[in-house]
Enzyme design. Structure first.
Site, PDB file in Angstrom:
ATOM      1  N   ARG A  45       0.846  -1.196   0.000  1.00 14.69           N
ATOM      2  CA  ARG A  45       0.000   0.000   0.000  1.00 14.69           C
ATOM      3  C   ARG A  45       0.879   1.243   0.000  1.00 14.69           C
ATOM      4  O   ARG A  45       0.626   2.214  -0.686  1.00 14.69           O
ATOM      5  CB  ARG A  45      -0.957   0.024   1.208  1.00 14.69           C
ATOM      6  N   TYR A  97     -16.418  19.287 -13.291  1.00 14.78           N
ATOM      7  CA  TYR A  97     -16.797  17.890 -13.509  1.00 14.78           C
ATOM      8  C   TYR A  97     -17.819  17.469 -12.439  1.00 14.78           C
ATOM      9  O   TYR A  97     -17.610  17.728 -11.246  1.00 14.78           O
ATOM     10  CB  TYR A  97     -15.538  17.016 -13.439  1.00 14.78           C
ATOM     11  N   ASP A 169      -7.208  20.519 -12.871  1.00 20.24           N
ATOM     12  CA  ASP A 169      -7.591  19.200 -13.377  1.00 20.24           C
ATOM     13  C   ASP A 169      -7.261  19.222 -14.874  1.00 20.24           C
ATOM     14  O   ASP A 169      -7.918  19.889 -15.662  1.00 20.24           O
ATOM     15  CB  ASP A 169      -9.095  18.972 -13.128  1.00 20.24           C
ATOM     16  N   LYS A 194      -8.966   8.555 -18.705  1.00 19.91           N
ATOM     17  CA  LYS A 194      -9.276   9.168 -20.001  1.00 19.91           C
ATOM     18  C   LYS A 194      -8.050   9.098 -20.930  1.00 19.91           C
ATOM     19  O   LYS A 194      -7.689   8.019 -21.338  1.00 19.91           O
ATOM     20  CB  LYS A 194      -9.770  10.597 -19.791  1.00 19.91           C
TER      21      LYS A 194
HETATM   22  C1  LIG Z   1     -13.706  11.516 -15.501  1.00 25.48           C
HETATM   23  C2  LIG Z   1     -13.215  12.753 -14.858  1.00 25.48           C
HETATM   24  C3  LIG Z   1     -12.903  12.789 -13.478  1.00 25.48           C
HETATM   25  C4  LIG Z   1     -13.128  11.590 -12.567  1.00 25.48           C
HETATM   26  O1  LIG Z   1     -12.250  10.549 -12.840  1.00 25.48           O
HETATM   27  P1  LIG Z   1     -12.588   8.998 -12.555  1.00 25.48           P
HETATM   28  O2  LIG Z   1     -11.361   8.327 -13.044  1.00 25.48           O
HETATM   29  O3  LIG Z   1     -13.832   8.657 -13.310  1.00 25.48           O
HETATM   30  O4  LIG Z   1     -12.785   8.876 -11.077  1.00 25.48           O
HETATM   31  C5  LIG Z   1     -12.397  13.966 -12.961  1.00 25.48           C
HETATM   32  N1  LIG Z   1     -12.232  15.064 -13.733  1.00 25.48           N
HETATM   33  C6  LIG Z   1     -12.536  15.065 -15.039  1.00 25.48           C
HETATM   34  C7  LIG Z   1     -12.338  16.315 -15.830  1.00 25.48           C
HETATM   35  C8  LIG Z   1     -13.042  13.924 -15.643  1.00 25.48           C
HETATM   36  O5  LIG Z   1     -13.369  13.945 -16.952  1.00 25.48           O
END
Ligand SMILES: *Cc1c(COP(=O)(O)O)cnc(C)c1O
Length: 394
Positions: A45, A97, A169, A194
């Site tokens: 961990r 988001y 982000d 993504k």
């Molecule tokens: C999908 C997304 C998230 C969340 O990520 P997960 O991997 O689904 O937990 C956060 N910020 C943005 C801009 C996203 O597109």
């Protein structure tokens, strides 16, 4: 060395065997020579060699000091919020988001964290919202799904002068296009689910910090709270990141071609893509990113949920699904999918029209994607014409 050369050669070969692909250290614990004397790992961990490779990789890509890998993008965001205390305030981009909004409002607010939402594409609005309790400014650029752009450098100046942190982000742009730490941000987070993963085959999150001290604080929460990325998912993510630059180049080429095609279509009301000169923040996007990315949104002249829902269900190459950033093109209807829980008036006023459609441009040939959209738009018009004729006859 250029970006991709540097990236590919920063992935170490296995020092033990020479394996070219990073080994998956699927173990929970590590044998010690003597209590407290070990080879740098004691419990998985806390630290794992496979995870460490992806953490170093993202730190290098984002030009930061420390990378920390989590089980999801939301777990990464959660770890950053844990830097705060009760009574602290966050200024966040207004079309944040949805999952981050839920975390802020339904988890952190009850612990006494206050959040103010502003249109951060105007840095003045961020400045206006500062209070002496502001500890964190949170932006996404581009945003989802209307692709608003915020000036990272201008907001970093505001954060620095006020003595608070700026977190970006960077999911939509990826470090292949935009490096917020080089523009003055303190922290970058990613949903690596993504573009970084890139193949729609894993859920992962990453944090990168500007300096070690901040990195150690986030690492503490990674270990103390435990939402770590598994060795296998770390390996998958390394494999995805290896081709990031190549993929992003094609996502951008496809995005630009599709956006220009849609811009000239009679059925389309508005196209949202930072690479179009008509985008209100086109110049800022050009200044801070190397490209405009693979997400394109648009609304229809016939601004109804029904028309949009019909269109998203008749494309052939564009698959109807949430998420983005993978090799296959996806299409979605935010009003009835990702943004369904947002009250209608609030959704509309944030620019998400009833007929707004979001595309994630994959790695198919742009002309094939265009012809798929073209025939779906034609079908939409044709059927509308026959529906109209029918009702007229009656
Ligand atoms: C999908 C997304 C998230 C969340 O990520 P997960 O991997 O689904 O937990 C956060 N910020 C943005 C801009 C996203 O597109």
């Amino acid at each position: 060395m250029q970006g991709s050369t540097k990236l590919i050669h920063s992935i170490p070969t296995d020092p033990l065997t020479g394996a070219l692909s990073v080994p998956i250290y699927q173990t929970s614990t590590f044998v010690q020579d003597f209590p407290g004397v070990n080879k740098g790992y004691d419990y998985a961990r806390t630290n794992n060699p496979t995870r460490e490779v992806v953490e170093d990789l993202i730190a290098g890509l984002e030009n930061g000091s420390t990378g920390i890998a989590f089980a999801s993008g939301l777990a990464a965001i959660d770890a950053v919020l844990k830097l705060l205390q009760s009574g602290d305030e966050i200024i966040a981009v207004d079309d944040i988001y949805g999952g981050a909004y839920r975390l802020f409002e339904q988890v952190y607010r009850k612990f006494g964290v206050r959040i103010t939402y502003v249109d951060s594409s105007d840095p003045g609005a961020v400045f206006q919202a500062l209070t002496e309790k502001t500890r964190l400014i949170w932006i996404e650029t581009p945003t989802n799904p209307t692709l608003k752009i915020s000036d990272i450098q201008a907001i970093a100046h505001i954060a620095r002068a006020h003595g608070c942190l700026l977190c970006v982000d960077n999911t939509f742009a990826s470090p292949a296009l935009q490096r917020p730490i080089s523009l003055g941000a303190d922290i970058v987070v990613h949903s690596a689910t993504k573009y970084l993963g890139g193949h729609s085959d894993l859920i992962a999150g990453l944090v990168v910090t500007r300096d070690n001290e901040l990195g150690e604080r986030i690492k503490f929460y990674q270990n103390a709270c435990g939402a770590i990325l598994s060795p296998f998912d770390s390996w998958l993510l390394i494999r995805g990141i290896e081709t990031l630059h190549l993929r992003i180049r094609q996502h951008c080429t496809g995005g630009q071609a599709v956006a220009e095609f849609l811009h000239g279509c009679p059925q389309i009301n508005k196209v949202y893509y930072p690479g179009l000169p008509s985008h209100p923040n086109h110049e800022t996007a050009r200044k801070q990113s190397k490209g405009f990315g693979g997400i394109v949104s648009f609304s229809l002249h016939q601004d109804t949920e029904e028309a949009a829902q019909k269109l998203v269900s008749i494309t052939r190459l564009f698959k109807l699904a949430e998420s983005l950033g993978g090799i296959k093109s996806l299409i979605s209807h935010p009003a009835s999918m990702t943004h369904k829980t947002i009250p209608v008036e609030k959704r509309r006023s944030s620019g998400v029209a009833d007929s707004l459609i979001r595309l994630s441009i994959g790695l198919e040939e742009p002309e094939d994607l265009i012809s798929d959209l073209d025939s779906a738009l034609m079908d939409l018009t044709k059927n509308n014409a026959s529906v109209n004729k029918f009702s007229f006859n009656n």
